[in-house]
Design a protein around this motif. Structure first.
Motif, PDB file in Angstrom:
ATOM      1  N   ALA A 449      29.563  77.908  91.074  1.00 49.13           N
ATOM      2  CA  ALA A 449      30.859  78.407  91.109  1.00 49.13           C
ATOM      3  C   ALA A 449      31.863  77.253  91.030  1.00 49.13           C
ATOM      4  O   ALA A 449      32.472  76.637  91.967  1.00 49.13           O
ATOM      5  CB  ALA A 449      31.307  78.909  92.461  1.00 49.13           C
ATOM      6  N   SER A 450      31.862  76.684  89.624  1.00 51.29           N
ATOM      7  CA  SER A 450      32.612  75.200  89.479  1.00 51.29           C
ATOM      8  C   SER A 450      33.237  75.253  88.279  1.00 51.29           C
ATOM      9  O   SER A 450      33.017  76.252  87.203  1.00 51.29           O
ATOM     10  CB  SER A 450      31.866  74.080  89.747  1.00 51.29           C
ATOM     11  N   LYS A 451      33.774  74.056  87.731  1.00 53.93           N
ATOM     12  CA  LYS A 451      34.179  73.795  86.283  1.00 53.93           C
ATOM     13  C   LYS A 451      33.603  72.682  85.987  1.00 53.93           C
ATOM     14  O   LYS A 451      34.353  71.434  86.058  1.00 53.93           O
ATOM     15  CB  LYS A 451      35.642  74.031  86.104  1.00 53.93           C
ATOM     16  N   THR A 452      32.345  72.539  85.689  1.00 54.69           N
ATOM     17  CA  THR A 452      31.666  71.333  85.439  1.00 54.69           C
ATOM     18  C   THR A 452      30.912  71.031  84.243  1.00 54.69           C
ATOM     19  O   THR A 452      29.910  70.211  84.107  1.00 54.69           O
ATOM     20  CB  THR A 452      30.521  71.028  86.953  1.00 54.69           C
ATOM     21  N   ALA A 453      31.291  71.705  83.240  1.00 50.63           N
ATOM     22  CA  ALA A 453      30.359  71.788  81.942  1.00 50.63           C
ATOM     23  C   ALA A 453      30.630  70.423  81.547  1.00 50.63           C
ATOM     24  O   ALA A 453      29.589  69.885  80.938  1.00 50.63           O
ATOM     25  CB  ALA A 453      30.747  72.815  81.193  1.00 50.63           C
ATOM     26  N   GLY A 454      31.735  69.974  81.478  1.00 45.97           N
ATOM     27  CA  GLY A 454      32.045  68.390  80.601  1.00 45.97           C
ATOM     28  C   GLY A 454      31.206  67.489  81.483  1.00 45.97           C
ATOM     29  O   GLY A 454      30.691  66.532  80.588  1.00 45.97           O
TER      30      GLY A 454
END
Length: 472
Positions: A449-454
């Motif tokens: 539950a995050s935005k950590t693909a980069g």
């Protein structure tokens, strides 16, 4: 990962160049300290008296800075290179080579002020950054760039860059030394989770194997009078509602939990992958999902079906985000919506994903082993949240590590089914599925539950040297 003060330790190199104003170096130190306060960073950098204002320019100054970094080698997780002016690209590169830390490097360069382009205030860091990168490339030093080519340390985008860089450092350090327990044999029907221990070991990832019979034997030798079993039972009852689970089954689950924790402690494991389908049910009489969920919730990720590279992915994602991950199946279409997919598993997701968590049985296995042998599975629906998804795998024919990562969202769309479940929305989902199928990836994927693909792409692709596809 953090020092005694609860902060991440980063080595700092402030580049300097003799024909640019030294005052810029002194001002830079003040700016950096403000940025570090916002990002929980403990800097290791030269004092203002060890070199000219603490900057690095000459070879002798490189030696001093490198010696300082080596002194804190066990603590430093990354290096920040700051260019308040053009900087001496050779001095910066030699410092990193002499230090020999092999950690991620972030390069920042100051912007010029159009009203201060005279000799007294001119920076030329735009150009200097290109020169530093050129030297790093020549030296074979891997590095990370800021979002903007030049940016002031107090700028919001740099603060975000710094936080992301710290996360990259966590992922790289963790992946290079992770220890995974493989509990039991891969289920015969699951060729999809085969992997290469040798390729993993070449990348610093150790796998400790144990026969499932040893774990079950340990569990069966335990009794309700054992202190560990009593404590585990209390933890389980506090973890999730147990009203659908008989007391004798909860004790059975508790004994298995004690045996698994003992194995993890003995081998200092960071994660586990456990044989389940369907040996546990047939030979022990319960599901291990509750224990796996508790481990994942406590940042010790656990994957089913002995999916070692699946739990490795869970570990990488939790390092990037600081929150638990879950192993899921790319399971079902969502009606005729081409950008939505149903994510599912029998019931081992971390509690963070399941606000309506309940310990229950596993209906999908009941048909072959009987309901009485499936207590311990979890049920719950994951609500709307940010989503990072991805998968690490060993590509044995190529002899490489490979991965894919991307971002989307979890939705509150209606979903009437059992187990642990969610609905995900992903742009160009059809294209992603074509990539997964064309490149032989597993049916298991990991969600966080995050935005950590980069962050994951930078850590695994740039620093680990893996073949990474970033779905955007």
């Amino acid at each position: 990962m953090k020092n005694k003060n609860g902060k991440i330790t980063i080595g700092v190199i402030i580049g300097n160049r003799d024909f640019f104003p030294d005052i810029l170096v002194g001002e830079c130190r003040t700016d950096l300290l403000k940025a570090f306060e916002k990002t929980d960073i403990q800097p290791v950098m030269l004092s203002e008296t060890e070199t000219k204002l603490g900057g690095v320019e000459t070879f002798q100054e490189s030696l001093k800075c490198a010696a300082l970094f080596r002194k804190f080698a066990d603590e430093i997780m990354g290096i920040l290179v700051v260019l308040p002016n053009f900087g001496d690209e050779k001095g910066v590169a030699e410092t990193i080579k002499l230090a020999g830390l092999n950690v991620p490097v972030l390069i920042q360069a100051y912007p010029d002020d159009l009203n201060k382009m005279d000799v007294a205030r001119r920076r030329d860091a735009w150009c200097g950054k290109i020169s530093v990168c050129n030297n790093f490339y020549q030296y074979g030093i891997k590095y990370t760039l800021t979002s903007k080519h030049v940016v002031h340390p107090t700028d919001a985008s740099f603060i975000n860059d710094l936080r992301n860089f710290v996360a990259v450092c966590r992922v790289v350090k963790g992946l290079r030394s992770v220890r995974i327990g493989a509990v039991g044999a891969r289920p015969g029907a699951f060729n999809t989770v085969r992997y290469s221990e040798k390729i993993l070991q070449r990348n610093g990832i150790s796998v400790v194997t144990v026969d499932l019979s040893q774990i079950l034997g340990h569990a069966n030798r335990l009794g309700m009078a054992d202190k560990g079993v009593k404590e585990s039972l209390e933890v389980i009852k506090a973890y999730a509602p147990t009203r659908k689970t008989p007391e004798d089954k909860l004790i059975q689950i508790s004994k298995l939990d004690v045996a698994l924790n003992a194995f993890m402690e003995e081998h200092a494991l960071d994660a586990t992958a456990i044989q389940c389908w369907t040996s546990l049910q047939q030979n022990y009489g319960c599901n291990v999902c509750t224990s796996m969920s508790m481990m994942s919730e406590n940042m010790l990720p656990s994957a089913c079906e002995v999916d070692v590279t699946g739990t490795l992915t869970m570990y990488a994602m939790q390092l990037a985000s600081g929150s638990p991950s879950a192993l899921v199946d790319w399971n079902n279409n969502y009606s005729d919506d081409e950008e939505k997919v149903v994510l599912f598993h029998c019931g081992n997701w971390a509690k963070s994903f399941l606000p309506d968590i309940e310990i229950s049985t596993a209906p999908i296995i009941v048909t072959t082993v009987g309901e009485e042998n499936t207590y311990g599975a979890l049920a719950g629906r994951t609500p709307a949240s940010p989503l990072t998804y991805g998968r690490i795998s060993t590509d044995d024919p190529k002899g490489i590590m490979k991965a894919y990562v991307g971002e989307g969202s979890l939705t509150d769309d209606p979903l009437k089914t059992f187990g642990t479940r969610a609905v995900a929305q992903i742009s160009d989902l059809q294209g992603l599925m074509h990539f997964v199928c064309r490149n032989g990836f597993e049916h298991h994927v990991v969600m966080n539950a995050s935005k950590t693909a980069g962050i994951l792409n930078e850590a695994m692709g740039n620093y680990m040297g893996w073949e990474v596809y970033h779905h955007e």
